[in-house]
Structure formats: C-alpha cells, structure tokens
Design a protein around this motif. Structure first.
Motif, mmCIF file in Angstrom:
data_model
loop_
_atom_site.group_PDB
_atom_site.id
_atom_site.type_symbol
_atom_site.label_atom_id
_atom_site.label_comp_id
_atom_site.label_asym_id
_atom_site.label_seq_id
_atom_site.Cartn_x
_atom_site.Cartn_y
_atom_site.Cartn_z
ATOM 1 N N CYS A 51 -5.023 11.714 -8.617
ATOM 2 C CA CYS A 51 -4.870 10.408 -9.258
ATOM 3 C C CYS A 51 -6.172 10.001 -9.929
ATOM 4 N N HIS A 109 -3.064 4.398 -15.217
ATOM 5 C CA HIS A 109 -3.235 5.042 -13.917
ATOM 6 C C HIS A 109 -2.298 6.244 -13.877
ATOM 7 N N CYS A 111 -1.121 9.870 -11.889
ATOM 8 C CA CYS A 111 -1.103 10.754 -10.724
ATOM 9 C C CYS A 111 -0.264 11.983 -11.062
ATOM 10 N N ILE A 185 1.761 6.430 -3.356
ATOM 11 C CA ILE A 185 1.299 6.476 -4.749
ATOM 12 C C ILE A 185 1.312 5.078 -5.356
#
Length: 216
Positions: A51, A109, A111, A185
């Motif tokens: 991430c 963001h 991941c 997450i």
C-alpha cells in the motif's frame, strides 16, 4: 539489504524513522534520483499486500514506475502506471492490468494484493477493489534483491530512464507478507488503527536517498 554497486550507494543511511505526516518528494524528471528501501530480512514471498499514497501531475500518456523490486537478473515485482493510464503489476515478465482512476495532484491511495496459492491479485484505489485477476499461481518472489522508488532499474540498481522516472509524492508506504482482509485495507486507507506492516512500515522505515529527493 542486498549488495548494490558501490558507486551508487548514498553516503548516509537513514535508519528506522517514523515518517508519519511526511512524504518522499520527487520534484523533477531525472535518471539519477531515487530511494532505496532497506530490508531487515530477504524477501521470499508467496503473498503480499503493498500500500502507498501517490500524488502526481504526470500525464497519463507517459508510463511511470511506482515500485520496483529487482534481483540481479530479473524485475521480480514492479507496479506501473502505463502509457494508457492503466495500472499494472508484474511478477518477473507476466503482468496484469487494471483500468482504474489515474494519478492526480490530490493523491490516490493504492494497494496491490497477490496470493501465490490461488494467483488472485487485485488493485485497491481509495479503499475500493478492482475486479480480481489471476497472476502466476504457484510462483514465489525471489530474495536477494533491491527495492527502489522513483526509478525502474534495467540492471541491478542501474540503467535508469528519465522518461520512466516518478515525479510527485509518495507516502504512507506499507507492505505485508500476506493478503490483508478487505476491512483491514479499508482501515489502512482511512489511516485508522491497523496491524504493523512486517516488511515495510512507514512509521519505522529505513531508507537511502540519492539525487534530488526531498523528505518533508
């Protein structure tokens, strides 16, 4: 950390700093600026969650490297934004591509998850998961490599290309040796309490900067 070419090693090694609230800033396109992340233990992975928060104003018709892990002979694990704006994960040669919103000045963001047992891989952007795809079931990511931010090494920590370099900010970098659950997450995205990352943890990170990389 794996051995690197002596001429490329920065003079200072920054050890285990809490970078909460800070970012690696790459202000310009170069073939000389990058960050090497130090490994406490060699990578030998059958699964991972990676991430990071990434902000960039680079055009979507320019490819850009977001994360590169290379051993002596191979690109073991690379994450890219491609020419057409898609995001890609490569494990050695094969890769998978995801059509998701591109990078922007406000930050995304991101991941990436992968599990060798099933080959399941997915890309999460701002807490939302892409469709699941399949990549190299039964594969293992090899140890004795070097992790670089900002450049794509075409040899072991060398042969960089300016037109592939990252320009912008990278922060909140975490990596685990397993696939996190969707709820975890989400917590990473929201920066709520979540398990300490056991490969890289932004709040306890060892790294080396070379060239024009600003940490603030």
């Amino acid at each position: 950390m794996a051995a690197v070419l002596p001429a490329m090693i920065p003079e200072a090694i920054i050890s285990a700093l809490d970078l909460f609230g800070k970012a690696f800033i790459f202000p310009e396109e170069t073939d000389t600026s990058y960050v090497v992340l130090s490994l406490d233990h060699p990578l030998n992975l059958e699964a991972f969650t990676l991430c990071m928060k990434v902000a960039s104003e680079l055009s979507s018709n320019r490819e850009v490297i977001l994360f590169a892990y290379r051993t002596k002979d191979y690109d073991e694990l690379n994450v890219w934004q491609e020419f057409n704006g898609t995001f890609s994960l490569y494990l050695s040669s094969p890769g998978v591509h995801f059509t998701v919103p591109g990078l922007n000045t406000f930050g995304s963001h991101i991941c990436v998850t992968w599990d060798s047992k099933s080959g399941h891989t997915a890309l999460w952007v701002n807490g939302k998961r892409s469709v699941r795809k399949f990549l190299r079931p039964g594969h293992r990511i090899s140890p004795q490599g070097t992790i670089i931010l900002g450049q794509d090494p075409d040899s072991f920590l060398g042969s960089f290309e300016k037109v592939q370099s990252f320009v912008g900010e990278i922060s909140n970098l975490y990596m685990w040796d397993h696939v996190l659950s969707p709820c975890i997450i989400q917590r990473v995205f929201l920066d709520h309490s979540f398990p300490k990352a056991n490969i890289f943890d932004w709040q306890s990170l060892s790294y080396e900067c070379t060239g024009n990389v600003i940490v603030e």
